[in-house]
Write a protein that holds these residues in place. Structure first.
Motif, PDB file in Angstrom:
ATOM      1  N   TYR A  37       0.828  -1.191   0.004  1.00  0.00           N
ATOM      2  CA  TYR A  37       0.164   0.123   0.027  1.00  0.00           C
ATOM      3  C   TYR A  37       0.788   1.287  -0.036  1.00  0.00           C
ATOM      4  O   TYR A  37       0.649   2.145  -0.629  1.00  0.00           O
ATOM      5  N   GLU A  38       2.072   1.259   0.688  1.00  0.00           N
ATOM      6  CA  GLU A  38       2.803   2.442   0.774  1.00  0.00           C
ATOM      7  C   GLU A  38       3.364   2.702  -0.451  1.00  0.00           C
ATOM      8  O   GLU A  38       3.611   3.743  -1.016  1.00  0.00           O
ATOM      9  N   LEU A  39       4.042   1.495  -1.070  1.00  0.00           N
ATOM     10  CA  LEU A  39       4.647   1.724  -2.490  1.00  0.00           C
ATOM     11  C   LEU A  39       3.509   2.151  -3.508  1.00  0.00           C
ATOM     12  O   LEU A  39       4.002   2.930  -4.299  1.00  0.00           O
ATOM     13  N   VAL A  40       2.374   1.715  -3.181  1.00  0.00           N
ATOM     14  CA  VAL A  40       1.323   2.243  -4.342  1.00  0.00           C
ATOM     15  C   VAL A  40       1.340   3.657  -4.183  1.00  0.00           C
ATOM     16  O   VAL A  40       1.242   4.478  -5.243  1.00  0.00           O
ATOM     17  N   GLN A  41       1.096   4.206  -3.102  1.00  0.00           N
ATOM     18  CA  GLN A  41       0.895   5.318  -2.571  1.00  0.00           C
ATOM     19  C   GLN A  41       1.996   6.492  -3.170  1.00  0.00           C
ATOM     20  O   GLN A  41       1.927   7.371  -3.577  1.00  0.00           O
ATOM     21  N   LEU A  42       3.354   5.826  -2.654  1.00  0.00           N
ATOM     22  CA  LEU A  42       4.584   6.612  -3.208  1.00  0.00           C
ATOM     23  C   LEU A  42       4.807   6.686  -4.770  1.00  0.00           C
ATOM     24  O   LEU A  42       4.874   7.606  -5.171  1.00  0.00           O
TER      25      LEU A  42
END
Length: 188
Positions: A37-42
């Motif tokens: 999720y954090e990589l998608v947001q980044l």
């Protein structure tokens, strides 16, 4: 960007961990889903920094390709004293514009596909256990995690105007064809 979660090594790692009956496996899968999720947001935040540039660049490619195709048709109809120079330079310019368009779109599509494979990996593991009818709490948690991965699919847009995928290239080529036909009809 998103290769951390989507590599097959993590798939094998999760298979091995699921062989254990330890509650820490669920925590590890949960951590992987949070990292995803954090990589998608980044990825989306980084893409937002280039949205306006990508949109303006696409408009410039669009304008350049319309002008080049129309000029090639104009030279074909009206003739020129040095056709090889006119055709050669303009065709090279057209190919260069198409090349840059395809390169930029390919980068966005490749990142999007790599990020969206993660859900398939988790779902594949869940299917393995579902076929064996070995579904318990931790396996149900994998199903929930797979649904969360599917819900956070990565998609790139340019200022929420156009989606940056292969359909954008198709739309661009169709629009160029339409505008060139209109220019020819009105003999501009």
């Amino acid at each position: 960007m998103c290769s951390l979660v989507t590599t097959p090594i993590y798939l094998k790692w999760i298979y091995i961990l699921l062989e254990d009956n330890d509650i820490s496996v669920i925590n590890i899968v949960h951590q992987l889903s949070s990292h995803h999720y954090e990589l998608v947001q980044l990825s989306q935040d980084i893409a937002k920094n280039f949205e306006l540039t990508t949109l303006v660049g696409a408009l410039m490619w669009f304008k350049n390709m319309i002008e080049t195709v129309y000029y090639l048709l104009f030279v074909t109809v009206n003739g020129t004293d040095r056709p090889i120079v006119h055709y050669g330079i303009n065709i090279m310019f057209l190919i260069l514009n198409l090349y840059w368009l395809f390169v930029v779109i390919r980068i966005y599509v490749r990142i999007k596909n790599a990020a969206n494979k993660s859900a398939s990996y988790i779902h594949e593991i869940w299917n393995k256990y579902a076929l064996k009818r070995a579904i318990d709490t931790k396996i149900r948690y994998l199903q929930l995690t797979a649904v969360q991965f599917y819900a956070t699919k990565l998609n790139f847009t340019a200022c929420d105007v156009v989606s940056l995928d292969w359909s954008f290239c198709q739309m661009m080529i169709a629009s160029i064809t339409t505008y060139v036909v209109i220019l020819i009809q009105f003999q501009i």
